[in-house]
Write a protein that holds these residues in place. Structure first.
Motif, PDB file in Angstrom:
ATOM      1  N   THR A 258      -7.892 -26.262  -1.152  1.00  0.00           N
ATOM      2  CA  THR A 258      -6.554 -26.919  -1.265  1.00  0.00           C
ATOM      3  C   THR A 258      -5.908 -26.604  -2.568  1.00  0.00           C
ATOM      4  OG1 THR A 258      -5.801 -29.361  -1.386  1.00  0.00           O
ATOM      5  CG2 THR A 258      -7.619 -28.928  -2.902  1.00  0.00           C
ATOM      6  N   MET A 259      -4.568 -26.370  -2.426  1.00  0.00           N
ATOM      7  CA  MET A 259      -3.750 -25.994  -3.502  1.00  0.00           C
ATOM      8  C   MET A 259      -3.072 -27.107  -4.451  1.00  0.00           C
ATOM      9  SD  MET A 259      -1.376 -23.315  -1.758  1.00  0.00           S
ATOM     10  CE  MET A 259       0.045 -22.934  -3.218  1.00  0.00           C
ATOM     11  N   TRP A 260      -2.633 -28.229  -3.622  1.00  0.00           N
ATOM     12  CA  TRP A 260      -1.997 -29.191  -4.350  1.00  0.00           C
ATOM     13  C   TRP A 260      -2.573 -30.539  -3.824  1.00  0.00           C
ATOM     14  CZ3 TRP A 260      -0.057 -28.024  -8.789  1.00  0.00           C
ATOM     15  CH2 TRP A 260       0.571 -26.919  -8.896  1.00  0.00           C
ATOM     16  N   LYS A 261      -3.762 -30.655  -3.442  1.00  0.00           N
ATOM     17  CA  LYS A 261      -4.537 -31.737  -3.177  1.00  0.00           C
ATOM     18  C   LYS A 261      -4.139 -32.420  -1.822  1.00  0.00           C
ATOM     19  CE  LYS A 261      -6.339 -32.813  -7.635  1.00  0.00           C
ATOM     20  NZ  LYS A 261      -7.486 -32.182  -7.621  1.00  0.00           N
ATOM     21  N   SER A 262      -3.167 -31.870  -1.031  1.00  0.00           N
ATOM     22  CA  SER A 262      -2.947 -32.532   0.177  1.00  0.00           C
ATOM     23  C   SER A 262      -3.599 -32.364   1.351  1.00  0.00           C
ATOM     24  CB  SER A 262      -1.272 -31.800   0.541  1.00  0.00           C
ATOM     25  OG  SER A 262      -0.294 -32.331  -0.165  1.00  0.00           O
ATOM     26  N   THR A 263      -4.451 -30.957   1.345  1.00  0.00           N
ATOM     27  CA  THR A 263      -5.394 -30.711   2.173  1.00  0.00           C
ATOM     28  C   THR A 263      -6.718 -31.670   1.918  1.00  0.00           C
ATOM     29  OG1 THR A 263      -4.626 -28.353   2.681  1.00  0.00           O
ATOM     30  CG2 THR A 263      -7.112 -28.928   3.079  1.00  0.00           C
ATOM     31  N   GLU A 264      -7.031 -31.911   0.816  1.00  0.00           N
ATOM     32  CA  GLU A 264      -7.984 -32.566   0.191  1.00  0.00           C
ATOM     33  C   GLU A 264      -7.691 -33.747   0.413  1.00  0.00           C
ATOM     34  OE1 GLU A 264     -10.682 -31.881  -3.634  1.00  0.00           O
ATOM     35  OE2 GLU A 264      -9.020 -32.923  -4.460  1.00  0.00           O
ATOM     36  N   LYS A 265      -6.708 -34.669   0.449  1.00  0.00           N
ATOM     37  CA  LYS A 265      -6.680 -35.804   1.063  1.00  0.00           C
ATOM     38  C   LYS A 265      -6.950 -35.914   2.529  1.00  0.00           C
ATOM     39  CE  LYS A 265      -2.968 -37.336  -2.195  1.00  0.00           C
ATOM     40  NZ  LYS A 265      -1.666 -37.078  -2.527  1.00  0.00           N
ATOM     41  N   MET A 266      -6.366 -34.917   3.164  1.00  0.00           N
ATOM     42  CA  MET A 266      -6.886 -34.962   4.572  1.00  0.00           C
ATOM     43  C   MET A 266      -8.346 -34.809   4.899  1.00  0.00           C
ATOM     44  SD  MET A 266      -4.041 -31.953   5.825  1.00  0.00           S
ATOM     45  CE  MET A 266      -4.074 -32.610   7.850  1.00  0.00           C
ATOM     46  N   ALA A 267      -8.954 -34.109   3.962  1.00  0.00           N
ATOM     47  CA  ALA A 267     -10.586 -34.125   4.209  1.00  0.00           C
ATOM     48  C   ALA A 267     -11.106 -35.351   3.754  1.00  0.00           C
ATOM     49  CB  ALA A 267     -10.735 -32.761   3.147  1.00  0.00           C
ATOM     50  N   SER A 341      -2.572 -28.386   4.918  1.00  0.00           N
ATOM     51  CA  SER A 341      -1.057 -28.763   4.853  1.00  0.00           C
ATOM     52  C   SER A 341      -0.443 -27.304   4.322  1.00  0.00           C
ATOM     53  CB  SER A 341      -1.000 -29.649   3.579  1.00  0.00           C
ATOM     54  OG  SER A 341      -1.447 -28.779   2.441  1.00  0.00           O
ATOM     55  N   TYR A 342       0.769 -27.397   4.793  1.00  0.00           N
ATOM     56  CA  TYR A 342       1.524 -26.181   4.473  1.00  0.00           C
ATOM     57  C   TYR A 342       3.027 -26.403   3.875  1.00  0.00           C
ATOM     58  CZ  TYR A 342       4.118 -27.579   8.769  1.00  0.00           C
ATOM     59  OH  TYR A 342       5.022 -28.354   9.357  1.00  0.00           O
ATOM     60  N   GLY A 343       3.698 -25.527   3.219  1.00  0.00           N
ATOM     61  CA  GLY A 343       5.082 -25.684   2.903  1.00  0.00           C
ATOM     62  C   GLY A 343       6.195 -25.362   3.815  1.00  0.00           C
ATOM     63  N   TRP A 344       6.142 -23.924   4.609  1.00  0.00           N
ATOM     64  CA  TRP A 344       7.181 -23.794   5.431  1.00  0.00           C
ATOM     65  C   TRP A 344       6.808 -23.026   6.620  1.00  0.00           C
ATOM     66  CZ3 TRP A 344       6.501 -22.522   0.127  1.00  0.00           C
ATOM     67  CH2 TRP A 344       6.193 -21.215  -0.191  1.00  0.00           C
ATOM     68  N   SER A 345       5.702 -22.287   6.754  1.00  0.00           N
ATOM     69  CA  SER A 345       5.040 -21.556   7.732  1.00  0.00           C
ATOM     70  C   SER A 345       4.023 -22.217   8.433  1.00  0.00           C
ATOM     71  CB  SER A 345       5.024 -20.300   7.750  1.00  0.00           C
ATOM     72  OG  SER A 345       4.092 -19.976   6.639  1.00  0.00           O
ATOM     73  N   ALA A 373       3.011 -33.151   2.137  1.00  0.00           N
ATOM     74  CA  ALA A 373       1.934 -34.141   1.512  1.00  0.00           C
ATOM     75  C   ALA A 373       1.549 -34.876   2.860  1.00  0.00           C
ATOM     76  CB  ALA A 373       2.185 -34.860   0.377  1.00  0.00           C
ATOM     77  N   PRO A 374       0.526 -35.538   3.107  1.00  0.00           N
ATOM     78  CA  PRO A 374       0.103 -36.313   4.194  1.00  0.00           C
ATOM     79  C   PRO A 374       0.867 -37.756   3.861  1.00  0.00           C
ATOM     80  CG  PRO A 374      -1.672 -35.907   3.079  1.00  0.00           C
ATOM     81  CD  PRO A 374      -1.016 -35.162   2.495  1.00  0.00           C
ATOM     82  N   THR A 375       1.364 -38.533   5.087  1.00  0.00           N
ATOM     83  CA  THR A 375       1.792 -39.619   4.927  1.00  0.00           C
ATOM     84  C   THR A 375       0.494 -40.629   5.135  1.00  0.00           C
ATOM     85  OG1 THR A 375       2.443 -39.732   7.408  1.00  0.00           O
ATOM     86  CG2 THR A 375       4.047 -39.244   5.785  1.00  0.00           C
ATOM     87  N   GLU A 376       0.679 -41.854   5.052  1.00  0.00           N
ATOM     88  CA  GLU A 376      -0.211 -43.022   5.502  1.00  0.00           C
ATOM     89  C   GLU A 376      -0.667 -42.882   6.883  1.00  0.00           C
ATOM     90  OE1 GLU A 376      -2.398 -45.023   3.648  1.00  0.00           O
ATOM     91  OE2 GLU A 376      -1.504 -43.745   1.816  1.00  0.00           O
ATOM     92  N   GLU A 377       0.305 -42.599   7.812  1.00  0.00           N
ATOM     93  CA  GLU A 377       0.236 -42.544   9.085  1.00  0.00           C
ATOM     94  C   GLU A 377      -0.777 -41.380   9.582  1.00  0.00           C
ATOM     95  OE1 GLU A 377       3.947 -42.423  11.164  1.00  0.00           O
ATOM     96  OE2 GLU A 377       2.818 -42.244  13.095  1.00  0.00           O
TER      97      GLU A 377
END
Ligand code: FEO
Length: 396
Positions: A258-267, A341-345, A373-377
């Protein structure tokens, strides 16, 4: 340390490498051993040599039983340098009457040593050599795990000298399976299989069938690394049957970075979903995990979730490195899921799916990708996908 008697007139005379921590990329936290075995019979026979640097240690052990020059036969079951690195020095020292080796072994040693002037005798499956009251039967085991590999079976002793098969990278002063911690032993045997033998599982299946077809009775297995199997022979044979047929435990492994913990939240949300289905999940963030340990867990688990952020249109380098390693080791019969997660592509999830396809996994979803970043949904969707993955794992 003295040589160790395995059975009457049969000795372990190998070397112990307490300090190695990287075995061509495999993290050997417990070191390893380079096993060699000596049988005292009418023809004194040495099975395998040791890695370069351990020759004198081995010859010193041999000397406590018999003068090395008295060895008549040398068997080279495998030519990888961790066993045959000391071959040249030892063969010149003991000057054996004959050296038994496969055709591929001889060709391989020639490619390593260039000038071969030794009394080789090529053997094939079914070839038998009488060494006195004992017989050595050779069985070629090509690609378990090199083209040259073979094993030596001593029917009078119901003893198999199995080269790398059934090995463990496990340095210990103990030489038998019943003298060491059984949990550590099985863990090291699994790690060895996952990181060395797994790509050659079809060949292992073939070997296990050959053992059955020939009706070989095995009471002792002497591998080239780790301890000798004498009390858990059935256990390790059953485990090799299980691992080589890709049977896995009801568990999910989540491997990500994970870069900024978004993928980590998904994990974390996927793991929650798995837990809610009553299935065990184990998480590995690659920036803080060793890939050889992760690979062991991948082999042992039925489900695998792969997560990566997208960096410069690609996977994170830690994921790319692990997945290249995993692809080469060819795990099979997994249920898989990709996320990130991703930023633009956002190419990473597609690339993760390609790796899942490469290992022929059953992929349960097209792959979940999230901008920034992932939403609650979205986290709820991750949890649902975790549940679905766990359900598929439970189905077997
Ligand atoms: Fe332990 Fe393939 O050498």
């Amino acid at each position: 340390m003295d040589p160790v008697k395995i059975k009457e007139e049969i000795y372990w005379v190998g070397g112990i490498d307490w300090h190695i921590r990287n075995f061509h990329g495999y993290t050997t936290i417990r070191g390893t051993t380079y096993n060699a075995y000596l049988i005292i019979d009418e023809k004194i026979t040495l099975f395998d040599t040791v890695k370069h640097g351990f020759e004198e240690e081995m010859l010193e052990r041999v000397s406590k039983i018999v003068s090395p020059e008295r060895i008549d036969y040398l068997v080279v079951n495998h030519i990888e340098p961790d066993h045959a690195g000391g071959f040249s020095y030892i063969a010149q020292k003991i000057k054996p009457e004959k050296i038994f080796i496969t055709k591929n072994g001889k060709a391989g040693l020639s490619a390593y040593l260039h000038n071969l002037d030794f009394p080789f005798e090529e053997v094939k499956t079914g070839h038998e050599v009488k060494i006195g009251k004992r017989t050595v039967k050779f069985i070629e085991t090509p690609m378990i795990h090199w083209p040259d590999s073979m094993i030596s079976y001593i029917p009078e002793e119901k003893l198999l000298i199995s080269q790398d098969a059934f090995g463990q990278h496990y340095a210990t002063s103990k030489r038998f399976d019943d003298e060491v911690d059984p949990c550590v032993l099985i863990q090291e045997a699994a790690k060895y299989y996952a990181n060395i033998v797994l790509p050659f599982s079809p060949q292992v299946q073939k070997l296990l069938k050959t053992v059955k077809d020939l009706g070989l009775k095995i009471e002792t297995i002497c591998p080239d690394h780790g301890v000798v199997w004498r009390s858990k022979v059935k256990d390790i044979l059953d485990l090799y049957e299980k691992w080589s047929s890709y049977q896995a435990d009801e568990r999910v492994v989540i491997v990500y970075d994970t870069m900024w913990k978004s993928t980590e939240k998904m994990a974390n949300a996927i793991a929650e979903g798995v837990f809610k289905e009553g299935v065990d999940a184990r998480m590995f963030k690659l920036s803080t995990s060793d890939i050889t340990d992760v690979m062991t867990e991948v082999m042992l688990a039925k489900g695998i979730a792969l997560g990566s952020s997208t960096l410069n249109n690609n996977l994170l380098p830690t994921m790319a490195s692990f997945l290249t390693y995993m692809k080469g080791l060819r795990p099979r019969k997994k249920v898989g899921l990709a996320f990130g997660s991703y930023g633009w592509s956002g190419e990473a999830v597609g690339q993760l799916n390609e790796y899942l396809k490469e290992i022929q996994a059953e992929v349960i979803h097209e792959g979940l990708k999230v901008k920034y970043a992932p939403t609650e949904e979205v986290l709820k969707t991750c949890e649902e996908l975790g549940r679905l993955l766990a359900q598929k794992v439970k189905e077997g």
